[in-house]
Design a protein around this motif. Structure first.
Motif, PDB file in Angstrom:
ATOM      1  N   TYR A  55       0.810  -1.209   0.000  1.00 13.52           N
ATOM      2  CA  TYR A  55       0.000   0.000   0.000  1.00 13.52           C
ATOM      3  C   TYR A  55       0.849   1.268   0.000  1.00 13.52           C
ATOM      4  O   TYR A  55       0.553   2.222  -0.714  1.00 13.52           O
ATOM      5  CB  TYR A  55      -0.923   0.014   1.225  1.00 13.52           C
ATOM      6  CG  TYR A  55      -1.833  -1.186   1.287  1.00 13.52           C
ATOM      7  CD1 TYR A  55      -2.956  -1.255   0.480  1.00 13.52           C
ATOM      8  CD2 TYR A  55      -1.554  -2.254   2.138  1.00 13.52           C
ATOM      9  CE1 TYR A  55      -3.792  -2.362   0.523  1.00 13.52           C
ATOM     10  CE2 TYR A  55      -2.391  -3.355   2.192  1.00 13.52           C
ATOM     11  CZ  TYR A  55      -3.507  -3.400   1.381  1.00 13.52           C
ATOM     12  OH  TYR A  55      -4.326  -4.495   1.434  1.00 13.52           O
ATOM     13  N   ASP A  78      -4.991  -0.978   4.380  1.00 13.67           N
ATOM     14  CA  ASP A  78      -4.402   0.248   3.842  1.00 13.67           C
ATOM     15  C   ASP A  78      -3.147   0.582   4.626  1.00 13.67           C
ATOM     16  O   ASP A  78      -2.877  -0.003   5.678  1.00 13.67           O
ATOM     17  CB  ASP A  78      -5.409   1.395   3.940  1.00 13.67           C
ATOM     18  CG  ASP A  78      -5.197   2.470   2.885  1.00 13.67           C
ATOM     19  OD1 ASP A  78      -4.159   2.420   2.193  1.00 13.67           O
ATOM     20  OD2 ASP A  78      -6.063   3.348   2.753  1.00 13.67           O
ATOM     21  N   SER A 119      -7.789  10.324   3.963  1.00 12.22           N
ATOM     22  CA  SER A 119      -7.884   9.357   2.884  1.00 12.22           C
ATOM     23  C   SER A 119      -8.780   9.891   1.774  1.00 12.22           C
ATOM     24  O   SER A 119      -9.864  10.419   2.026  1.00 12.22           O
ATOM     25  CB  SER A 119      -8.467   8.038   3.408  1.00 12.22           C
ATOM     26  OG  SER A 119      -8.646   7.116   2.352  1.00 12.22           O
TER      27      SER A 119
END
Length: 217
Positions: A55, A78, A119
């Protein structure tokens, strides 16, 4: 590694801890340091010395993020690196504002920063809120902590056994860090130890007067 502990508060029973690791089944070199849950309990953010390549990209210091899956338990979903000006910094404290945004303190060998990370469609983006006070610890930021208020709009930033204290504030332009000692010392050379909020605009801070061993709240 991290652990999942499920519980039943009603009958005070707990299931055994379940190990959770990144894909590949190894936590070698990760050096996980604690972790915080998002307010809704769906995400677990864990600072690491080796953010997962799948990631983050470069196996640098950062944060691994796990989510709760009804089928598989807690799984890595993530990750992001903690960089500033091309330098990779260790995450020494982190606070989850939501499942998609966090405040964090990053520190190197002599400098550190407060950051807001969010995010988006292109992954995680971290924005500097400001550089930490020059008197904060110079060895990887040991003892630097954030103490957010209940509404998550202001955070006290303090380093244990240091007399300077800062504020991290959310405004129309985003998060900003003030190192102007908005919270004054209650005594000369008082070393901060802790803070807790009674409401959104009232905070109690504890300090220690080093030369006498006394203290104040």
């Amino acid at each position: 590694m991290a652990y999942e502990v499920s519980s039943s508060v009603a009958n005070s029973t707990f299931t055994p801890p379940i190990h959770i690791n990144e894909p590949g089944g190894t936590s070698s070199g990760k050096d996980y340091k604690g972790g915080v849950f998002s307010p809704d309990g769906s995400k677990l953010f864990i600072p690491t010395d080796k953010a997962t390549t799948q990631y983050a990209g470069d196996d640098d210091k950062g944060v691994d993020i796990f989510h709760s899956s009804s089928a598989s338990g807690w799984v890595l979903s993530d990750s992001y690196e903690s960089n500033q000006g091309g330098t990779n910094y260790r995450v020494v404290d982190i606070f989850a504002l939501s499942e998609t945004s966090v405040l964090q303190i990053i520190y190197g060998s002599s400098t550190g920063f407060a950051q807001y990370c969010e995010s988006g469609s292109n992954g995680w983006t971290c924005t500097n809120a400001g550089e930490l006070h020059s008197n904060y610890p110079t060895q990887y930021g040991s003892g630097i902590r954030m103490f957010p208020n209940p509404s998550r709009t202001i955070a006290i930033v303090a380093a244990q056994d240091v007399d300077e204290i800062s504020t991290l504030v959310s405004g129309s332009g985003g998060w900003s860090l003030s190192t102007s000692e908005d919270v004054p010392d209650s005594t000369s050379n008082a070393d901060w130890q802790s803070a807790t909020w009674a409401s959104d605009d009232t905070v109690f801070v504890g300090d220690q007067f080093a030369s006498s061993g006394g203290g104040n709240i």
